[in-house]
Design a protein around this motif. Sequence first.
Motif, PDB file in Angstrom:
ATOM      1  N   SER A  68       0.968  -1.143  -0.188  1.00 47.29           N
ATOM      2  CA  SER A  68       0.084   0.126   0.001  1.00 47.29           C
ATOM      3  C   SER A  68       0.770   1.297  -0.134  1.00 47.29           C
ATOM      4  N   ALA A  69       1.991   1.276   0.561  1.00 45.29           N
ATOM      5  CA  ALA A  69       2.788   2.305   0.851  1.00 45.29           C
ATOM      6  C   ALA A  69       3.768   2.795  -0.352  1.00 45.29           C
ATOM      7  N   ILE A  70       4.106   1.791  -1.009  1.00 44.60           N
ATOM      8  CA  ILE A  70       5.151   2.100  -2.291  1.00 44.60           C
ATOM      9  C   ILE A  70       4.505   2.982  -3.195  1.00 44.60           C
ATOM     10  N   PRO A  71       3.283   2.995  -3.617  1.00 47.58           N
ATOM     11  CA  PRO A  71       2.802   4.069  -4.647  1.00 47.58           C
ATOM     12  C   PRO A  71       2.624   5.015  -4.179  1.00 47.58           C
ATOM     13  N   VAL A  72       2.380   5.351  -2.719  1.00 41.11           N
ATOM     14  CA  VAL A  72       2.068   6.642  -2.296  1.00 41.11           C
ATOM     15  C   VAL A  72       3.590   7.151  -1.968  1.00 41.11           C
ATOM     16  N   MET A  73       4.468   6.490  -1.732  1.00 45.77           N
ATOM     17  CA  MET A  73       5.783   7.086  -1.396  1.00 45.77           C
ATOM     18  C   MET A  73       6.560   7.811  -2.521  1.00 45.77           C
ATOM     19  N   PHE A  74       5.996   7.292  -3.705  1.00 42.79           N
ATOM     20  CA  PHE A  74       6.700   8.255  -4.871  1.00 42.79           C
ATOM     21  C   PHE A  74       6.146   9.693  -4.995  1.00 42.79           C
ATOM     22  N   VAL A  75       5.041   9.937  -4.174  1.00 36.99           N
ATOM     23  CA  VAL A  75       4.558  11.466  -4.389  1.00 36.99           C
ATOM     24  C   VAL A  75       5.535  12.139  -3.547  1.00 36.99           C
ATOM     25  N   PRO A  76       5.625  11.987  -2.135  1.00 37.42           N
ATOM     26  CA  PRO A  76       6.753  12.809  -1.407  1.00 37.42           C
ATOM     27  C   PRO A  76       8.106  12.675  -1.933  1.00 37.42           C
ATOM     28  N   GLY A  77       8.352  11.281  -2.501  1.00 30.63           N
ATOM     29  CA  GLY A  77       9.697  11.213  -2.831  1.00 30.63           C
ATOM     30  C   GLY A  77      10.288  11.747  -3.939  1.00 30.63           C
ATOM     31  N   PHE A  78       9.327  11.880  -4.904  1.00 27.64           N
ATOM     32  CA  PHE A  78       9.770  12.660  -6.242  1.00 27.64           C
ATOM     33  C   PHE A  78       9.765  14.205  -5.629  1.00 27.64           C
ATOM     34  N   ALA A  79       8.877  14.636  -4.891  1.00 25.32           N
ATOM     35  CA  ALA A  79       8.665  16.091  -4.437  1.00 25.32           C
ATOM     36  C   ALA A  79      10.124  16.477  -3.767  1.00 25.32           C
ATOM     37  N   ILE A  80      10.690  15.714  -2.831  1.00 22.58           N
ATOM     38  CA  ILE A  80      12.022  15.936  -2.398  1.00 22.58           C
ATOM     39  C   ILE A  80      13.086  15.901  -3.258  1.00 22.58           C
ATOM     40  N   TYR A  81      13.045  14.845  -4.218  1.00 21.79           N
ATOM     41  CA  TYR A  81      14.120  14.764  -5.054  1.00 21.79           C
ATOM     42  C   TYR A  81      14.245  16.103  -6.008  1.00 21.79           C
ATOM     43  N   ILE A  82      13.044  16.592  -6.588  1.00 22.53           N
ATOM     44  CA  ILE A  82      13.039  17.734  -7.609  1.00 22.53           C
ATOM     45  C   ILE A  82      13.259  18.914  -6.669  1.00 22.53           C
ATOM     46  N   SER A  83      13.039  19.080  -5.586  1.00 24.07           N
ATOM     47  CA  SER A  83      13.118  20.210  -4.693  1.00 24.07           C
ATOM     48  C   SER A  83      14.641  20.415  -4.372  1.00 24.07           C
ATOM     49  N   ILE A  84      15.425  19.385  -4.273  1.00 22.84           N
ATOM     50  CA  ILE A  84      16.764  19.414  -3.828  1.00 22.84           C
ATOM     51  C   ILE A  84      17.505  19.441  -5.182  1.00 22.84           C
ATOM     52  N   LYS A  85      17.129  18.988  -6.437  1.00 22.16           N
ATOM     53  CA  LYS A  85      17.792  19.437  -7.659  1.00 22.16           C
ATOM     54  C   LYS A  85      17.592  20.751  -7.942  1.00 22.16           C
ATOM     55  N   THR A  86      16.532  21.140  -7.747  1.00 22.72           N
ATOM     56  CA  THR A  86      16.059  22.790  -8.003  1.00 22.72           C
ATOM     57  C   THR A  86      16.697  23.777  -7.202  1.00 22.72           C
ATOM     58  N   TRP A  87      16.975  23.377  -5.959  1.00 20.81           N
ATOM     59  CA  TRP A  87      17.890  24.196  -5.023  1.00 20.81           C
ATOM     60  C   TRP A  87      19.233  23.942  -5.447  1.00 20.81           C
ATOM     61  N   ARG A  88      19.734  22.895  -5.847  1.00 20.02           N
ATOM     62  CA  ARG A  88      21.262  22.920  -5.995  1.00 20.02           C
ATOM     63  C   ARG A  88      21.727  23.692  -7.405  1.00 20.02           C
ATOM     64  N   LYS A 115      14.214  28.632  -7.909  1.00 16.44           N
ATOM     65  CA  LYS A 115      13.158  28.894  -6.835  1.00 16.44           C
ATOM     66  C   LYS A 115      12.125  27.922  -6.755  1.00 16.44           C
ATOM     67  N   LEU A 116      11.969  27.237  -5.394  1.00 16.81           N
ATOM     68  CA  LEU A 116      11.428  26.287  -5.069  1.00 16.81           C
ATOM     69  C   LEU A 116       9.990  26.588  -5.448  1.00 16.81           C
ATOM     70  N   ARG A 117       9.339  27.694  -5.145  1.00 21.40           N
ATOM     71  CA  ARG A 117       8.060  27.996  -5.418  1.00 21.40           C
ATOM     72  C   ARG A 117       7.630  27.912  -7.110  1.00 21.40           C
ATOM     73  N   GLU A 118       8.555  28.038  -7.780  1.00 22.41           N
ATOM     74  CA  GLU A 118       8.058  27.720  -9.205  1.00 22.41           C
ATOM     75  C   GLU A 118       7.998  26.405  -9.559  1.00 22.41           C
ATOM     76  N   LEU A 119       8.154  25.483  -8.566  1.00 22.57           N
ATOM     77  CA  LEU A 119       7.988  23.945  -8.890  1.00 22.57           C
ATOM     78  C   LEU A 119       6.491  23.661  -8.679  1.00 22.57           C
ATOM     79  N   LEU A 120       5.549  24.529  -8.027  1.00 17.79           N
ATOM     80  CA  LEU A 120       4.319  24.285  -7.903  1.00 17.79           C
ATOM     81  C   LEU A 120       3.186  24.279  -9.150  1.00 17.79           C
ATOM     82  N   ASN A 148      10.676  23.383 -13.855  1.00 12.16           N
ATOM     83  CA  ASN A 148      11.956  23.745 -13.522  1.00 12.16           C
ATOM     84  C   ASN A 148      12.211  25.453 -13.582  1.00 12.16           C
ATOM     85  N   GLY A 149      11.021  26.232 -12.975  1.00 15.05           N
ATOM     86  CA  GLY A 149      11.057  27.472 -13.207  1.00 15.05           C
ATOM     87  C   GLY A 149      11.094  28.118 -14.356  1.00 15.05           C
TER      88      GLY A 149
END
Length: 576
Positions: free
Chosen positions: A523-543, A547-552, A556-557
């Motif tokens: 049950s958890a595996i599919p759900v984990m992709f949502v926060p997991g990818f959000a963390i991944y793309i946030s770190i990638k954008t920050w590096r 701007k993180l707000r542009e990910l909404l 990639n801004g």
Amino acid sequence: MDEVDHKLTDVSKSKNRARPKWRKSWDFVFAAVGFSVGLGNLWRFPYLCFKNGGGAFLIPYVLFAIFIALPGLILDTSLGQRTRQGLLQSWNISPIFKGIGLAQFVLILNASISYPIILAWAVKYLVRSFASPLPWASCTNKWNSVNCIPFNNSKPISNTNLSVSAATEFWKWEVLHVSRGITDVGQIQTDLAMYLCIVWILMYLATFKGIEWSAKVVYVTATLPFPLLTIVLVRSLMLDGAIAGLKYYLIPDMGKLSNFSVWASACSQVLFSNGAGLGVVISLGSFNDRRHNFWRDSITIVGMNMLTSFIGGFAVFATLGSMATYQNTTVDQVATSGPGLAFIAYPETLSLLPLPQIWCVLFFLTILFLGYDSQFVCQETLVSVILDNCGRVRDHRYGRELSQALLCSLLCLCGLSMMTEGGVYLFELHSSYSVAGWCWLFIVACECVAVAWCYGFDRYWDDVKKMTGERKIWRLWMKLSWKFVAPLTCIIIAIYYIAITKPPVYEEYQYPKWAESFGHLLSAIPVMFVPGFAIYISIKTWRSGGKLRELLSESNGKRQPSMEEMAAFHPNDDYL
């Protein structure tokens, strides 16, 4: 503007791999109805209706259909039609939520493992339906025990604690060869394995040429169940005791509506039955013309789904009423859902009819067609994701055929694990946790948040108006649903399901703790992709200094080409 021109140029280079389209406007409707109208309409909805207050259950069911399922289908269809791109690319609308597409892909993959197992069982029953006498109607077979009670037309039987019906013994000891538990794997049932391979071969033949070919197949598989179901319904209503069964099905118990579990069951059933939030309809909608009237289609899909569920309930409870009369018991003692209904109760009752072979063949053909079109539409979605994200495979001359063959082979191999003597335990665990339950509800809520809050409802509504024109009557309805009703309801019910979770059981078998943990992981595996990818793309954008707000709402801004700019650049390009 240079950046936009560059993106448009990239799109123009892809003209040689233009995205296919439905040839007729009704192709989409038939495919979507074939997907949404499935086995759950026949064996889950009637039981939930009976269990949760009879006719009173229709009140929350219709309300959730209006305020969650229909808006959910409209959101899915319009999202795919808006971009005319694949399931994953559609979520570029809100890059931080692109993990929703990955989660939906995993859900469809999980469903495609367990669903064909039911079809393999149905094929075996269909083959054995030509025997005389029917093997589930007598106790003279090698698998029968001394406690077996045959069904015949001489006189009603009485239930005892030791008696076991012939249909139950056929199901447990001849079809499943049930072992002692999930750890007792046993041997692969060669006949079931062969039937599973046949199911997947037919699945491949229905989808290997893409939507132009599968659209022709779906006209047959989506329509044939309805006359077959009508025949079964008429014959069921003619059985002795049918009226008693219908009373259990329809008489409302309004007191049940004060129970929150009734509302939770209605919400989850209407979502699962219509397929809202699973991602399949997004993929199907991406093959629509950009001006296609998805409002009409969504109403048609939900309406056909509800009508099929309601009619299926008449057939089921007329049959259960006859069965209860014959066994000299009450309907609530024989009422069941899932495989127990399709493979025990129905065959048992049909065996009492004149020329039972004919009625059994018709019934199992109905089961096969209901399940088959639901599955091969899922299969089309899976292979579309692969082709949309693997350019070299897509551009290969036989890329679709080879990728479809590989996917069918891998899923068939996964399904063989459920064709063993202990396979039914794995099937029940997998089907209970991997698709149904709280994970689907969570993803529906994330969908609504991504579109209505992150991208913005007003902005998305402007996109909708450019496709189908202004729909003032729908605007407030969709706004209330997408922004408030659907996400809040789904989150509350998901939390409720997590809170009331009990250790899994199959009949009287209690699963070990490791199996329960495995179920929760599914049950958890599919759900984990949502926060997991959000963390991944946030770190990638920050590096990268973005701007993180542009990910909404912007990839990639960077500003994306608008629908008008894309259409102006290549007004005749089908890919756009």
